[in-house]
Scaffold this active site. Structure first.
Site, PDB file in Angstrom:
ATOM      1  CG  HIS A 133       1.582 -13.884  -3.403  1.00 36.30           C
ATOM      2  ND1 HIS A 133       1.635 -14.589  -4.396  1.00 36.30           N
ATOM      3  CD2 HIS A 133       1.482 -12.676  -3.327  1.00 36.30           C
ATOM      4  CE1 HIS A 133       0.282 -13.400  -5.310  1.00 36.30           C
ATOM      5  NE2 HIS A 133       0.274 -12.556  -4.557  1.00 36.30           N
ATOM      6  CG  ASP A 187       1.709  -9.440  -5.702  1.00 28.15           C
ATOM      7  OD1 ASP A 187       1.059 -10.423  -6.763  1.00 28.15           O
ATOM      8  OD2 ASP A 187       1.556  -9.356  -4.961  1.00 28.15           O
ATOM      9  CG  HIS A 241      -0.573  -3.776  -5.451  1.00 24.85           C
ATOM     10  ND1 HIS A 241       0.395  -4.332  -7.074  1.00 24.85           N
ATOM     11  CD2 HIS A 241      -0.727  -4.913  -4.519  1.00 24.85           C
ATOM     12  CE1 HIS A 241      -0.306  -6.333  -6.144  1.00 24.85           C
ATOM     13  NE2 HIS A 241      -0.535  -5.563  -5.194  1.00 24.85           N
ATOM     14  CG  HIS A 290      11.780  28.602 -46.347  1.00 26.97           C
ATOM     15  ND1 HIS A 290      11.994  28.590 -45.429  1.00 26.97           N
ATOM     16  CD2 HIS A 290      10.256  28.502 -46.047  1.00 26.97           C
ATOM     17  CE1 HIS A 290      11.337  28.102 -44.658  1.00 26.97           C
ATOM     18  NE2 HIS A 290      10.458  28.340 -44.955  1.00 26.97           N
TER      19      HIS A 290
END
Length: 464
Positions: free
Chosen positions: A261, A265, A288, A366
């Site tokens: 798991h 994640d 996390h 210019h």
């Protein structure tokens, strides 16, 4: 790994309670066009705001990953995103009528089943992989966390955990092929230790937590009065446990289900990078906060590589379009036809060449004595390059006009001088809709970025 982008063939909805908010919501996965990516949309809020799946939108990491944008927040996105990454689905809009995706059984398997039920649709565009070309690492020495990425022409993840628990001990889990995700990783449920449970309730988290959607690991002997208190807390008639093990004696789906798991994640959190990855990810004791910190390092690397990855021009190679073909496509003529070659052209990207010479008429007035290419000329040349891309989307380009509608985020980085060769690169930011195209553009000279902007243009039929 798939080379082409994929979406889903039809919308599909899953419903259930959110793990932390405890709010029941309906979540609908919808097909999305090429280069759309993953996006959530809070259809329950005024204006139905969209939240991009982006690591820069992460606002909270309290036992899950929460993103926020445009005044809308989506909690606990990682299990949903893991399902999309595991199935290699690149483009999808996720409509949500609540603050959090349903937790389902605490894993990603119900999302996978729903997406597989409607089927995947290959799209006519290549996936935009980010390839790890050199070692990259992240460390949190206080927590004993380390995550590293190594070069690999594939996507593999290995997770190692050590909870100092007699129940779990040290575990590791790996995925060497994303095709393994559905059977090996997707069914693995979220978990929590008993000693964390009451603390999480007091922090106003896991309001939707239940023994049906999370594994509660008991790593000490629990007395009868505590079991009674737990049954009240969880609103269960009775809870029980062996001396040490899983609350209500739930059977693990895999001996190392917690480590698997954690891999799930990690896979979901790294989706927030925004691009599929080629590389090998090794993670020790990830969580996390570490996942997102690492994802931010990868995204920074992507940004740096985007600037460094300048287009190259080989004048010996035959162009995709020479000046005669450009003239047959664009209506511009001297002195306002400003690009000389097109060296790349596909459905989403175009690259054009402009050679700067002192004989250009604007140099006469210019900055006399200091011949600097006017910025407006650079913008117009970039717009003409983008016009080739827009006209490439219709069957008979000669039957259409393209009109410049707007420009945004324009920045001039360096002077462009006579003798320079500019390489323009324009890329669609979204599919062309109702004749309106939005593009990002960059201009390079000698391997350095000299100008960038976002542009919009309209394509109109000449007899309209």
């Amino acid at each position: 790994m798939n080379d082409k982008q994929h979406t889903i063939k039809a919308p599909v909805t899953v419903s259930g309670i959110g793990l932390h908010t405890g709010v029941v919501s309906n979540m609908t996965f919808k097909p999305a066009p090429i280069n759309h990516g993953h996006k959530f949309q809070r259809i329950d809020l005024p204006g139905k705001p969209v939240v991009n799946v982006d690591v820069d939108n992460v606002v909270d990491l309290s036992r899950g990953t929460t993103i926020e944008q445009n005044g809308a927040r989506v909690n606990t996105v990682e299990h949903t995103l893991a399902a999309l990454v595991g199935l290699q689905i690149d483009n999808v809009l996720i409509e949500l009528d609540g603050p959090e995706p349903p937790i389902m059984d605490g894993s990603s398997i119900e999302f996978v089943k729903a997406l597989q039920e409607v089927g995947l649709q290959e799209q006519n565009a290549l996936r935009n992989f980010f390839e790890i070309t050199q070692g990259l690492s992240y460390k949190d020495e206080d927590r004993g966390v380390e995550i590293a990425a190594l070069p690999l022409d594939d996507y593999r993840l290995t997770v190692m955990v050590d909870y100092n628990s007699p129940v779990l001990g040290s575990q590791h889990a790996s995925i060497t092929d994303l095709n393994q995700f559905e059977k090996e990783i997707a069914p693995c449920r979220t978990f929590v230790f008993l000693h964390e449970l009451e603390m999480l309730y007091k922090q106003n988290l896991i309001k939707g937590g239940d023994l049906d959607n999370a594994i509660v690991i008991v790593d000490r002997v629990v007395q009868d009065d505590e079991l009674t208190h737990l049954s009240e807390l969880l609103q269960k008639q009775k809870v029980e446990v062996k001396e040490e093990g899983i609350l209500n004696n739930t059977e693990l789906r895999f001996k190392n289900e917690p480590a698997r798991h954690k891999l799930l994640d990690l896979l979901g959190d790294l989706a927030l990078i925004g691009r599929p990855i080629k590389g090998q990810i090794l993670a020790a004791r990830p969580g996390h906060a570490a996942n997102i910190a690492f994802a931010k390092k990868v995204k920074k690397l992507i940004h740096e590589a985007t600037i460094k990855n300048v287009p190259t021009y080989d004048p010996k190679k035959k162009p995709v379009m020479d000046i005669n073909q450009i003239s047959a496509t664009l209506p511009h003529r001297y002195p306002f036809l400003l690009i000389d070659k097109i060296i790349h052209l596909d459905e989403t990207t175009v690259m054009g060449i402009k050679n700067i010479t002192m004989n250009e008429p604007f140099f006469q007035g210019h900055f006399p004595g200091n011949p600097v290419l006017p910025g407006v000329i650079q913008i117009e040349a970039m717009a003409q390059t983008g016009g080739i891309l827009v006209l490439n989307s219709v069957e008979k380009p000669e039957d259409y006009w393209t009109y410049f509608l707007g420009i945004d985020k324009c920045r001039f980085k360096r002077k462009v001088l006579p003798g320079d060769t500019i390489i323009f690169r324009c890329e669609l930011l979204a599919p062309i809709k109702r004749g309106i195209a939005k593009m990002s553009g960059q201009a390079f000279v000698g391997g350095q970025l000299v100008m960038e902007a976002e542009m919009s243009a309209s394509i109109v039929k000449k007899d309209a």
